[in-house]
Design an enzyme around this catalytic site. Structure first.
Site, mmCIF file in Angstrom:
data_model
loop_
_atom_site.group_PDB
_atom_site.id
_atom_site.type_symbol
_atom_site.label_atom_id
_atom_site.label_comp_id
_atom_site.label_asym_id
_atom_site.label_seq_id
_atom_site.Cartn_x
_atom_site.Cartn_y
_atom_site.Cartn_z
ATOM 1 N N VAL A 224 -7.012 26.379 -11.284
ATOM 2 C CA VAL A 224 -6.108 26.403 -12.431
ATOM 3 C C VAL A 224 -4.936 25.446 -12.277
ATOM 4 C CG1 VAL A 224 -6.720 28.790 -12.928
ATOM 5 C CG2 VAL A 224 -4.726 28.325 -11.529
ATOM 6 N N CYS A 225 -4.641 25.022 -11.062
ATOM 7 C CA CYS A 225 -3.420 24.251 -10.790
ATOM 8 C C CYS A 225 -3.694 22.756 -10.805
ATOM 9 C CB CYS A 225 -2.854 24.652 -9.430
ATOM 10 S SG CYS A 225 -1.438 23.649 -8.920
#
Length: 327
Positions: free
Chosen positions: A61-62
């Protein structure tokens, strides 16, 4: 005799029980990314480049973690620096290891906070990814996300498996300048729009992001990559923002009515890069979709409504491939 231990996993993320991530961690005085060791070819500073010594903790997600993962793969370091992923969801305990993304293969931690505590007992600050871990000293080398891709891309050339030179000497000053622009106007810019607390701030910040997208779209009108025929770290930094724009950043922040798919150069460029395994294999679109509104989004402005947009990333990009690059 080899003993096999069962994987250790954290319990499911539970904001109701543990609270949201952030308060008490990200709002403390002092540097947000305090571990800033550097890998060097000669070992000065205590972290020499060695195969098998370092491990990269990342999250799908990052964007900052994906940037490091892409550089690792492009630099030909899959067999030199190991990689694992934390779970997509977190509560006040921070990033965790769960079955969806697999266990911690290095230390058997259930929570990434354990790596921080092993490095600084009682560590009270931000638990971020990417994290570069030293297997020999059993400590974090760095959680300073701008430095990690640079070190991965430049310090392990002796062991790289025919990797791409993402930091050519003759372009380094220009790459650093463009990286700073992309970070300011896009990578941090999209979050600035989301966090805007007033209508004036919201309009100003989204105008800055839209101007940056227009500027970079124009730059790519006559070249395959940001610096012509050579793929560089600047392309990686831009791409991790673009791949999240239609699914996450724009629906969350309300930046503009125009989706990435309507940009005549940015959209083919993004699909062109997605054809490369380093970009494709580090991307999980399920992790990029906006599922809940994060607490940090400002409530003051009246935002334009933008729906998440699913795009065909496998659609032919139609861009010419210079000899020896991109295939």
């Amino acid at each position: 005799m080899t003993t096999t231990h069962a994987p250790v996993y954290a319990s499911p993320a539970d904001v109701a029980a543990f609270g949201p991530y952030g308060p008490g961690r990200t709002d403390r005085p002092g540097p947000l990314y305090p571990f800033q060791g550097r890998i060097t070819a000669d070992g000065s500073g205590g972290h020499p480049a060695e195969p098998g010594r370092y491990h990269l903790y990342a999250a799908y997600v990052c964007p900052w973690a994906q940037r490091a993962a892409i550089v690792r793969d492009l630099a030909g370091l899959k067999d030199v620096v190991s990689l694992s992923y934390v779970d997509d969801e977190r509560d006040a305990r921070g990033w965790a290891f769960r079955e969806r993304r697999g266990p911690d293969p290095v230390n058997g931690f259930a929570l990434l906070a354990e790596a921080y505590d092993a490095t600084e007992p009682g560590y009270p600050g931000h638990i971020s990814v990417p994290v570069l871990w030293d297997r020999r000293t059993n400590r974090i080398v760095s959680n300073n996300y701008p430095d990690i891709p640079v070190d991965l891309g430049t310090r392990f050339a002796e062991w790289a498996d025919s990797g791409v030179d993402l930091y050519p000497e003759d372009l380094r000053e220009e790459i650093e300048a463009l990286d700073e622009e992309i970070a300011r106007d896009l990578a941090h810019g999209v979050h600035g729009v989301a966090r805007a607390a007033t209508q004036e701030e919201y309009e100003r910040r989204r105008g800055e992001v839209l101007a940056a997208l227009d500027r970079l779209d124009a730059r790519l009108a006559d070249r395959r990559y940001l610096f012509g025929d050579r793929l560089t770290e600047s392309d990686v930094q831009l791409w991790v923002v673009l791949v999240r724009y239609d699914l996450l950043h724009n629906p969350l922040a309300g930046i503009g009515e125009r989706p990435l798919t309507d940009y005549p150069n940015l959209w083919p460029y993004a699909r062109d890069l997605y054809r490369l395994p380093a970009f494709r294999e580090t991307t999980d679109f399920a992790a990029l979709r906006l599922t809940t509104r994060p607490a940090y989004r400002g409530d003051g402005p009246v935002r334009i409504a933008v729906e998440p947009r699913e795009a065909d990333w496998d659609e032919p990009h139609g861009r010419a491939a210079p000899t020896g690059q991109g295939r």
